[in-house]
Design an enzyme around this catalytic site. Structure first.
Site, short mmCIF file in Angstrom:
data_model
loop_
_atom_site.label_atom_id
_atom_site.label_comp_id
_atom_site.label_asym_id
_atom_site.label_seq_id
_atom_site.Cartn_x
_atom_site.Cartn_y
_atom_site.Cartn_z
N ASP A 51 0.82 -1.21 0.00
CA ASP A 51 0.00 0.00 0.00
C ASP A 51 0.86 1.27 0.00
OD1 ASP A 51 -1.63 2.22 1.47
OD2 ASP A 51 -3.14 0.79 0.78
N TRP A 92 -5.72 1.49 -0.29
CA TRP A 92 -5.65 0.61 -1.48
C TRP A 92 -5.79 -0.85 -1.07
CZ3 TRP A 92 -7.11 4.24 -4.06
CH2 TRP A 92 -6.50 5.49 -4.03
N ASP A 93 -5.20 -1.20 0.08
CA ASP A 93 -5.40 -2.56 0.60
C ASP A 93 -6.88 -2.83 0.87
OD1 ASP A 93 -2.83 -3.65 0.68
OD2 ASP A 93 -2.40 -2.81 2.66
N ILE A 94 -7.53 -1.86 1.47
CA ILE A 94 -8.94 -2.05 1.83
C ILE A 94 -9.79 -2.21 0.57
CG2 ILE A 94 -10.95 -0.93 2.87
CD1 ILE A 94 -8.82 0.45 4.77
N GLY A 105 -9.05 -5.54 -1.15
CA GLY A 105 -9.68 -6.67 -0.46
C GLY A 105 -11.18 -6.75 -0.76
#
Lengths: 412, 412
Positions: free
Chosen positions: B141, B170-172, B175
């Site tokens: 991220d 961005w990770d969220i 996912g």
């Protein structure tokens, strides 16, 4: 059920979804469902919703933002204040055959589009409302974010006061949760025949995320939350550095190997080892690297400060280190990661101009689906009135533009 | 297909998903699918993956972060370096009956868990990989974010250099896109019988979002991207203000009515109208409010600076203005929006302690599902080896802890 439209790139083909929305979360949810193959009809009041002229605008005043979040949808405009307009939209929501009857809305203050009203005619409705807060009160990304704690730990260490994020993270997460919740509810309806009544409050998306990532648990279990650490990576070693020619780099080391490579490339292996001995510190432990980040950064920064961005990029490229050169939006749009990225389509958007626009960031069998244009406001009103709602041609002109009917109020 | 486990709150019941993951994106995807009813088995190498001891930690050194992102899953540990361990995990992935055969992974560098290898035994596999960049290279991220342009416009106006966000947006988003893509692919498989090969690069999630929201289009179409505007709302009027007792508030006005209320509550209606006349400015236009934000903020700030946080809250409460008091994580965890929010469960998490943990932020028929505990690492290894993989009891102890077998390498 069998449907030849359902392919790997259109797994939601056949679904007919009505979206009554504005701003980011609900439009993003609808667009994402459309990118996966669903037929999504965005419904707007006459003149458009409150996001119709949202910035950024082109020089001619058209909303780049609106075009960006409504790609691949159909657009239906109705006088949402009149009983006649509400009835038409209600029929659009509850119609659409077996795979219609799906509503995505963020405008919950109107009884006629509520779950109870619509399930009178369509008991298997999938109804999803996005609200501001869990109690139904209003909230937008900026206000929700203020309460989350994140602005108090974002930004330069020596800065006092809150720092807002610019990317509307809660809107984005909320929109994606909504697209997921609808898709899962559709699966359930296809198996059991039952509809669903779903509500996603923007604030609860933010709070759930803060909980999932441990920000709330940390404050509660340890008695004190995370401090503001600037651009440092919390709990491990990562930091930004500037080159002699003023370019910034983000450098992240998550494993002992990454960190060894950082020492090696910056020529600091011996001095860091001497430091470890003097401090009785084990830098193979990420927490120890984090606690001593300031002295480590001071040592590494000398190497970055003495080199050009090009030299730094060349040296880091051969290592395991996770790193990236910071870019502005202006730099990014002419960078190969955009211009040569199959995610992007050179899209000719009427009213906006030709520009690179992204499709869904999901590669299927190694390829991305091209981005599709956004409709112009009300583009599909006539066709939907005639073909789906069975309105006679004589009535279509009146319904399309209620302002021409002096007995009707116009929207502001 | 009929399955009594499928209810409104468990629309994905019946699905069996194997997750080989670490850090945020893939674990969040798996947890979200589990929250919707799927049976999610997280697979880890012996000793755990690289996120096993990720901060925040409890005083005893247990990862609050790991517990937060693995709630409601089963945990299976295997020696992923040995052919025997790889074969067991492959059987876990391709098994699970008609509704198994779903893999979520962010560790794509191992051929045995690739699409080609696994579809040899299970042609209808749903296979989703999360990668760093579109070309398959690494990225996290923090590094992906550096290239997006957002750090150059986040943070105080007078600050030089990039400002990273703290929430790993961005990770969220990645996912949640992954959870959605899997759910949509499952719907397709249930209708057509076909599997899917899906890849979601973290960087492309960031670039697609920057494109969807108009950040890239603005830079490309207008020739210049958005500037850094501090905590101001871009293109409309919103700003943070401080009270006399040092509490910050975020205030957002999106409509003319919001703005009129802000003038009214701060007693500035006449002076703002005089200003509008003098500047020949129409403040009913949001772009005009944005362009003149500095002088407007200076006028409004006098009212905030002269009042306590309590007085400000009381006065704003009666208006249409969107506003929120900034809170720290410490303040938030004792605030009723957490302590009295049905989103949260007082969760007794073994190894971590009792704390308020969130379930999915999706209310179904007016209620939230309670959060479930995370497994301890390897908690379900024995049961899965015995019951699903048919391993004899004599072999289970050896497989559970390959370090006891001197012929095997142990993971670092």
């Amino acid at each position: 059920m069998s449907d030849s439209r359902i392919t790997a790139v259109t797994p939601l083909a056949g679904l007919r979804i009505v979206e009554i929305s504005s701003f980011v979360a609900a439009p993003l949810a609808g667009m994402t469902l459309a990118q996966l193959g669903a037929d999504v009809i965005r419904v707007d009041p006459v003149g458009g919703a409150a996001d119709r002229h949202r910035w950024p605008l082109t020089a001619e005043g058209a909303s780049i933002y609106w075009a960006g979040l409504n790609k691949g949808k159909r657009s239906f405009v109705a006088d949402l204040r009149s009983p006649e307009g509400q009835q038409l939209v209600s029929r659009l929501i509850t119609g659409g055959g077996q795979q219609g009857g799906i509503l995505l809305t963020n405008t919950t203050d109107r009884e006629w589009q509520g779950y109870d009203a619509l399930t009178q005619t369509r008991p298997d409705l999938v109804h999803l409302e996005i609200t501001g807060r869990g109690d139904g009160s209003t909230g937008v990304d900026y206000t929700v974010n203020a309460a989350t704690g994140f602005p108090s730990v974002t930004g330069p260490i020596d800065h006092e006061g809150p720092v807002n994020h610019v990317v509307p993270v809660w809107d984005i997460a909320c929109g994606l949760y909504a697209a997921l919740a609808i898709t899962a509810a559709v699966r359930r309806r296809e198996i059991t025949g039952a509809g669903s009544r779903l509500v996603i409050p923007l604030e609860n998306v933010a709070l759930a995320t803060a909980s999932n990532l441990g920000f709330l648990g940390e404050a509660q279990l340890n008695g004190t939350g995370r401090p503001r650490v600037g651009n440092a990576l919390y709990g491990s070693y990562g930091q930004d550095f500037a080159s002699v020619d003023g370019v910034s780099f983000m450098v992240v080391t998550l494993t002992p190997r990454h960190f060894r490579d950082l020492m090696s490339v910056t020529g600091t292996t011996e001095v860091v080892e001497a430091l470890a001995t003097a401090l009785d510190a084990d830098f193979s432990d990420e927490g120890t690297r984090y606690r001593h980040r300031d002295v480590l950064t001071a040592l590494f920064a000398r190497w970055f400060r003495a080199r050009s961005a090009e030299e730094i990029s060349g040296a880091l490229s051969g290592t395991s280190i996770l790193w990236e050169r910071y870019r502005t939006f202006d730099e990014l749009v002419s960078d190969p990661r955009v211009t040569a990225n199959p995610l992007f389509t050179d899209l000719r958007q009427p009213g906006i101009g030709t520009h690179l626009a992204a499709g869904a960031p999901i590669s299927v069998d190694g390829a991305y689906q091209p981005a599709r244009v956004a409709p112009h406001l009300g583009e599909h009103t006539d066709a939907l009135l005639r073909d789906e709602l069975g309105v006679a041609d004589a009535d279509i002109a009146r319904l399309r533009d209620p302002a021409t009917d002096s007995t009707k109020r116009t929207n502001p």
